[in-house]
Design a protein around this motif. Structure first.
Motif, PDB file in Angstrom:
ATOM      1  N   TYR A   6      13.335  43.504 -40.888  1.00  0.00           N
ATOM      2  CA  TYR A   6      13.882  44.449 -40.014  1.00  0.00           C
ATOM      3  C   TYR A   6      13.820  45.872 -39.863  1.00  0.00           C
ATOM      4  CZ  TYR A   6      17.445  46.431 -36.700  1.00  0.00           C
ATOM      5  OH  TYR A   6      17.989  47.237 -35.657  1.00  0.00           O
ATOM      6  N   HIS A  93       6.896  37.548 -33.511  1.00  0.00           N
ATOM      7  CA  HIS A  93       7.493  37.471 -32.233  1.00  0.00           C
ATOM      8  C   HIS A  93       7.289  36.168 -31.571  1.00  0.00           C
ATOM      9  CE1 HIS A  93       9.450  39.504 -28.886  1.00  0.00           C
ATOM     10  NE2 HIS A  93       8.601  39.353 -28.227  1.00  0.00           N
ATOM     11  N   SER A 126      10.444  38.113 -36.713  1.00  0.00           N
ATOM     12  CA  SER A 126      10.847  39.361 -36.550  1.00  0.00           C
ATOM     13  C   SER A 126      11.619  39.751 -35.262  1.00  0.00           C
ATOM     14  CB  SER A 126       9.748  40.469 -36.907  1.00  0.00           C
ATOM     15  OG  SER A 126       8.826  39.975 -37.868  1.00  0.00           O
ATOM     16  N   SER A 127      11.365  39.072 -34.147  1.00  0.00           N
ATOM     17  CA  SER A 127      11.823  39.563 -33.009  1.00  0.00           C
ATOM     18  C   SER A 127      11.502  38.120 -31.968  1.00  0.00           C
ATOM     19  CB  SER A 127      11.331  40.669 -32.239  1.00  0.00           C
ATOM     20  OG  SER A 127      10.120  40.596 -32.316  1.00  0.00           O
ATOM     21  N   CYS A 151      21.154  37.863 -32.303  1.00  0.00           N
ATOM     22  CA  CYS A 151      19.865  38.475 -33.052  1.00  0.00           C
ATOM     23  C   CYS A 151      20.647  39.472 -33.962  1.00  0.00           C
ATOM     24  CB  CYS A 151      18.953  38.986 -31.932  1.00  0.00           C
ATOM     25  SG  CYS A 151      18.065  37.709 -31.016  1.00  0.00           S
ATOM     26  N   LEU A 156      17.444  40.528 -36.185  1.00  0.00           N
ATOM     27  CA  LEU A 156      16.359  40.285 -35.307  1.00  0.00           C
ATOM     28  C   LEU A 156      16.077  41.196 -34.110  1.00  0.00           C
ATOM     29  CD1 LEU A 156      16.753  36.395 -35.215  1.00  0.00           C
ATOM     30  CD2 LEU A 156      14.853  37.689 -36.144  1.00  0.00           C
ATOM     31  N   ILE A 157      15.120  41.648 -33.622  1.00  0.00           N
ATOM     32  CA  ILE A 157      15.139  42.519 -32.711  1.00  0.00           C
ATOM     33  C   ILE A 157      14.818  41.443 -31.150  1.00  0.00           C
ATOM     34  CG2 ILE A 157      13.674  44.256 -31.366  1.00  0.00           C
ATOM     35  CD1 ILE A 157      13.202  45.536 -34.062  1.00  0.00           C
ATOM     36  N   GLU A 159      13.710  41.185 -27.178  1.00  0.00           N
ATOM     37  CA  GLU A 159      13.117  41.828 -26.182  1.00  0.00           C
ATOM     38  C   GLU A 159      13.598  41.278 -24.919  1.00  0.00           C
ATOM     39  OE1 GLU A 159       8.354  41.622 -24.145  1.00  0.00           O
ATOM     40  OE2 GLU A 159       8.627  41.636 -26.465  1.00  0.00           O
ATOM     41  N   PHE A 202      16.447  47.124 -29.578  1.00  0.00           N
ATOM     42  CA  PHE A 202      15.909  46.037 -28.714  1.00  0.00           C
ATOM     43  C   PHE A 202      14.720  46.887 -27.764  1.00  0.00           C
ATOM     44  CE2 PHE A 202      18.035  48.575 -25.184  1.00  0.00           C
ATOM     45  CZ  PHE A 202      17.351  48.236 -24.028  1.00  0.00           C
TER      46      PHE A 202
END
Length: 343
Positions: A6, A93, A126-127, A151, A156-157, A159, A202
């Protein structure tokens, strides 16, 4: 190097935002396409993002399984293993999870990361992306907040998307959506920044005329000024530090000047899929046509193993896809920007 954690991912995003470039986010569906992406990022000296859609994940699990979750895990594990051999930073991702797949795809992958973290292992991804853009805005934000909480708990990012990217991708067709939905409003961007940004970092896929699919250059009419107006509204409402990390979807057919203008307004990630699919397939077609007789066992002949061996054309496909990704790195100005081991 290992897939980024992260903190490292945030450094990557900060680097792009501060220096006004974007990372190509490459959709993959197999070990070969992962290899092509890794090779391209290495040769371009660019950090990058590798991502998998629900359809790509299901394909990767094979006809005998057909599981989006199993396929995504398999692709992610392979990426982790191979990324260790490269000297650039890679984020993993998941792309475009629509509301109907949240419970069967996105949240199970978050849970897989939770289990791995509890066992002292790194995050699987990762996201993740949640695409609730077809829902009313308030419902989209409410669902996004629920997923964002999961998340944040696992570093975690997330989107999200406001507005709708036109066209069709991975079986999701938005061609019938009203024209005004193709453009995110400043109010939408402020709402997302206030509600989701207050929870953690985000990414926002704000739409400004983007369209998924295949188009000749100039056929997609973008309005990057929408991003500029939205960022200004966010800064006025919430402060300069609240300016958003933006994602550009549906870039095929976009003019280079529009892409470069979007970088000035905070685009730090651009999805690349259609063009790389073609780049991968094109040399395979060429190989088959040039070696037609050798590819087939007909009229009592045995063919030519050297040309029907999948490795013979798979290497050509990998190389051509990597070359196309490097072009994307150049267009997005990420070439030569890798943070390397200093991340």
């Amino acid at each position: 190097m290992p897939v980024v954690n992260y903190t490292q991912y945030c450094h990557m995003l900060d680097n792009a935002k501060q220096n006004k470039f974007a990372y190509p986010a490459i959709n993959i569906s197999s070990s070969e396409t992962i290899n092509a992406a890794l090779l391209a990022f290495k040769e371009a000296n660019s950090d990058g993002i590798i991502q998998v859609s629900t359809g790509g994940a299901k394909f990767a699990s094979g006809l005998g399984i057909g599981s989006m979750v199993k396929g995504a895990i398999g692709l992610a594990v392979y990426t982790h293993l191979m990324a260790e051999e490269y000297d650039v930073n890679i984020a993993l991702h998941t792309d475009h999870c629509h509301p109907e797949y949240v419970e069967s795809f996105l949240l199970p992958l978050v849970e897989e990361t939770r289990k791995r973290r509890a066992a002292g292992q790194p995050n699987l991804f990762s996201s993740h992306m949640y695409d609730g853009s077809a829902l009313p805005m308030q419902e989209n934000i409410a669902q996004s907040k629920r997923i964002m909480a999961a998340c944040v708990a696992n570093e975690l990012i997330l989107e999200i998307e406001t507005g709708v990217v036109g066209g069709e991708e991975d079986g999701h067709d938005t061609s019938g959506v009203a024209a005004e939905k193709l453009y995110t409003t400043p109010e939408d961007m402020v709402l997302a920044a206030r509600e989701i940004g207050s929870m953690g970092r985000f990414l926002l896929a704000a739409t400004f005329g983007n369209v998924h699919g295949v188009y000749k250059p100039g056929n997609v009419k973008l309005k990057p000024s929408i991003l500029q107006d939205g960022q200004a509204a966010v800064a006025r409402a919430l402060g300069e530090d609240s300016r958003l990390d933006l994602v550009f979807h549906g870039g095929s057919g976009s003019e280079l000047q529009d892409i470069h203008e979007s970088l000035q307004y905070g685009v730090i990630k651009m999805n690349v899929d259609t063009d790389t699919q073609y780049a991968y397939s094109r040399p395979i077609v060429d190989h088959v046509l040039k070696n037609y007789d050798g590819m087939l066992k007909i009229e009592g002949e045995v063919g030519n193993k050297k040309v029907y061996d999948p490795r013979s054309y798979g290497k050509k496909a990998e190389r051509n896809m990597a070359d196309r990704i490097m072009q994307a790195c150049d267009a997005l100005r990420s070439t030569g920007t890798s943070l390397g081991r200093n991340i």
